[in-house]
Motif scaffolding. Structure first.
Motif, short mmCIF file in Angstrom:
data_model
loop_
_atom_site.label_atom_id
_atom_site.label_comp_id
_atom_site.label_asym_id
_atom_site.label_seq_id
_atom_site.Cartn_x
_atom_site.Cartn_y
_atom_site.Cartn_z
N ALA A 3 3.13 55.43 44.88
CA ALA A 3 3.74 55.10 46.17
C ALA A 3 3.08 55.87 47.31
CB ALA A 3 5.24 55.39 46.13
N LEU A 4 2.82 57.16 47.09
CA LEU A 4 2.18 57.97 48.12
C LEU A 4 0.74 57.53 48.37
CD1 LEU A 4 3.53 61.50 47.13
CD2 LEU A 4 4.06 60.25 49.23
N ALA A 5 0.00 57.25 47.28
CA ALA A 5 -1.39 56.81 47.43
C ALA A 5 -1.46 55.47 48.16
CB ALA A 5 -2.06 56.70 46.06
N GLY A 6 -0.58 54.54 47.76
CA GLY A 6 -0.56 53.25 48.43
C GLY A 6 -0.15 53.36 49.88
N GLY A 7 0.82 54.23 50.15
CA GLY A 7 1.27 54.43 51.53
C GLY A 7 0.18 55.03 52.40
N TRP A 8 -0.58 55.99 51.82
CA TRP A 8 -1.67 56.61 52.57
C TRP A 8 -2.76 55.58 52.90
CZ3 TRP A 8 -2.97 60.50 55.46
CH2 TRP A 8 -4.32 60.82 55.65
N LYS A 9 -3.10 54.75 51.92
CA LYS A 9 -4.11 53.72 52.16
C LYS A 9 -3.61 52.68 53.18
CE LYS A 9 -6.49 54.05 47.71
NZ LYS A 9 -6.86 53.36 46.45
N ALA A 10 -2.32 52.38 53.11
CA ALA A 10 -1.75 51.43 54.07
C ALA A 10 -1.83 51.97 55.49
CB ALA A 10 -0.31 51.10 53.69
N LEU A 11 -1.59 53.29 55.65
CA LEU A 11 -1.70 53.90 56.98
C LEU A 11 -3.12 53.82 57.51
CD1 LEU A 11 0.51 57.12 56.64
CD2 LEU A 11 0.98 55.09 58.03
N GLN A 12 -4.10 53.91 56.61
CA GLN A 12 -5.49 53.80 57.02
C GLN A 12 -5.83 52.40 57.53
OE1 GLN A 12 -6.93 55.62 53.15
NE2 GLN A 12 -8.35 56.62 54.54
N LEU A 13 -5.04 51.43 57.08
CA LEU A 13 -5.28 50.05 57.49
C LEU A 13 -4.65 49.71 58.84
CD1 LEU A 13 -4.69 48.15 54.13
CD2 LEU A 13 -6.88 48.46 55.30
N VAL A 14 -3.72 50.54 59.27
CA VAL A 14 -3.02 50.27 60.53
C VAL A 14 -4.03 50.28 61.68
CG1 VAL A 14 -1.31 51.12 62.18
CG2 VAL A 14 -0.85 51.24 59.72
N GLY A 15 -3.98 49.26 62.47
CA GLY A 15 -4.87 49.18 63.62
C GLY A 15 -6.19 48.49 63.34
N THR A 16 -6.49 48.20 62.05
CA THR A 16 -7.72 47.49 61.75
C THR A 16 -7.50 45.99 61.92
OG1 THR A 16 -7.19 47.25 59.40
CG2 THR A 16 -8.35 49.26 60.08
N SER A 17 -8.57 45.28 62.14
CA SER A 17 -8.47 43.84 62.34
C SER A 17 -9.09 43.06 61.18
CB SER A 17 -9.18 43.44 63.64
OG SER A 17 -10.53 43.87 63.61
N ALA A 18 -9.14 43.72 60.02
CA ALA A 18 -9.74 43.06 58.86
C ALA A 18 -8.92 41.84 58.45
CB ALA A 18 -9.81 44.05 57.69
N PRO A 19 -9.58 40.71 58.17
CA PRO A 19 -8.86 39.51 57.76
C PRO A 19 -8.21 39.70 56.39
CG PRO A 19 -11.22 39.21 57.47
CD PRO A 19 -11.04 40.50 58.20
N VAL A 20 -7.11 39.04 56.16
CA VAL A 20 -6.37 39.15 54.91
C VAL A 20 -6.41 37.82 54.17
CG1 VAL A 20 -4.12 39.58 53.86
CG2 VAL A 20 -4.84 40.92 55.85
N ASP A 21 -6.94 37.85 52.96
CA ASP A 21 -6.95 36.67 52.10
C ASP A 21 -5.69 36.72 51.24
OD1 ASP A 21 -7.37 34.66 50.26
OD2 ASP A 21 -9.48 35.14 49.93
N TRP A 22 -4.62 36.10 51.73
CA TRP A 22 -3.32 36.23 51.08
C TRP A 22 -3.30 35.67 49.67
CZ3 TRP A 22 -0.32 39.66 53.05
CH2 TRP A 22 -0.34 39.92 54.43
N MET A 23 -4.05 34.61 49.42
CA MET A 23 -4.08 34.04 48.07
C MET A 23 -4.72 35.01 47.09
SD MET A 23 -3.21 31.68 46.03
CE MET A 23 -2.70 30.36 47.15
N ALA A 24 -5.84 35.61 47.49
CA ALA A 24 -6.51 36.59 46.62
C ALA A 24 -5.60 37.80 46.39
CB ALA A 24 -7.83 37.02 47.24
N PHE A 25 -4.91 38.23 47.45
CA PHE A 25 -4.00 39.36 47.32
C PHE A 25 -2.86 39.03 46.34
CE2 PHE A 25 -4.63 42.39 51.11
CZ PHE A 25 -6.00 42.25 51.02
N ALA A 26 -2.32 37.83 46.45
CA ALA A 26 -1.22 37.43 45.57
C ALA A 26 -1.68 37.42 44.12
CB ALA A 26 -0.71 36.05 45.98
#
Length: 269
Positions: free
Chosen positions: A196-219
């Motif tokens: 949970a902490l590792a995922g949360g830290w990585k998620a914070l690093q993503l805040v403010g980025t404009s990288a596109p999200v491939d929702w199907m690949a993520f799912a």
């Protein structure tokens, strides 16, 4: 990222997150062998969500009373039921928080070198084998504050890719005389705040980025990682009860040698 890549990366993450064989080494090896581009930070966050859901689902019957007993022990200022195990998880997580703050930059740079990963895969694999010889009959409920702090301090070493978070925590627990399946169960419970902490830290690093999200690949990645991790936890506990840690030690040494073979010659050129 195509769906085939998402499937295999999710499968590798799910199978290796809880086995003592290093998910990071596998996630570096597979794209290298198949010529895939880096999957990106956002996908790493996604598959971590899948493995977190898997461990929560596997231990769902234990987590509710464990959490309740731990909270009641604060209110009543005495041990309540499984609160000792709950506090062991809390104490075991504290060194990881401190270690991540100190070593985060190094983990993202120099420690990700392929030969460092190979050395960690082999070295900590041998240490796992040595610790398995200290296996005793203690349960995870016998872990006191000092033992929890020792296992938690060992967990900090998992910041080095190739170490394996589950592998190093099981190694420390076995060294303290825990029975193999008890060491594995505590490692899995300790993984809940760690992931949970590792995922949360990585998620914070993503805040403010404009990288596109491939929702199907993520799912696909989340689903495959979650299902494979859930099945892997039960299968691993059953296997360790029968054969111990030796097969995983042999596998780690073989994987480390493959990494050396792949990358040592490349660096020499």
């Amino acid at each position: 990222m195509d769906l085939v890549q998402a499937f295999w990366l999710g499968l590798i993450q799910g199978l290796t997150e809880f086995l003592p064989i290093s998910s990071s080494a596998h996630l570096i090896l597979l794209p290298r062998l198949l010529g895939w581009p880096d999957q990106g930070l956002a996908f790493d966050v996604a598959v971590h969500v899948g493995t977190l859901l898997a461990v929560l689902l596997h231990f769902r019957r234990q987590l509710v009373p464990l959490t309740t007993d731990t909270l009641q022990s604060v209110w009543r200022r005495e041990r309540v039921g499984d609160s000792g195990l709950g506090w062991a998880i809390v104490i075991g997580t504290l060194p990881l928080v401190a270690g991540a703050l100190v070593l985060a930059d190094a983990a993202d740079s120099v420690l990700r070198q392929p030969l460092v990963i190979a050395a960690a895969t082999i070295g900590f694999g041998i240490l796992l084998w040595v610790s398995a010889r200290h296996q005793g009959r203690r349960s995870e409920r016998d872990i006191g504050p000092g033992a929890a702090l020792f296992i938690g301090a060992a967990q900090v070493l998992a910041i080095i890719p190739g170490t394996s978070r589950s592998g190093i925590t099981m190694t420390a627990a076995l060294w303290l005389g825990l029975e193999a399946t008890a060491a594995a169960r505590f490692s899995f419970l300790l993984s809940i705040p760690a992931i949970a902490l590792a995922g949360g830290w990585k998620a914070l690093q993503l805040v403010g980025t404009s990288a596109p999200v491939d929702w199907m690949a993520f799912a696909v990645g989340v689903g495959v990682a979650g299902v494979s991790a859930y099945l892997c936890i039960g299968a691993f506990l059953a296997l360790v009860a029968r054969v111990g840690m030796t097969p995983f030690v042999v596998y780690r040494i073989g994987l480390g040698l493959i990494l050396i073979w792949l990358f040592a010659g490349q660096q020499a050129v």
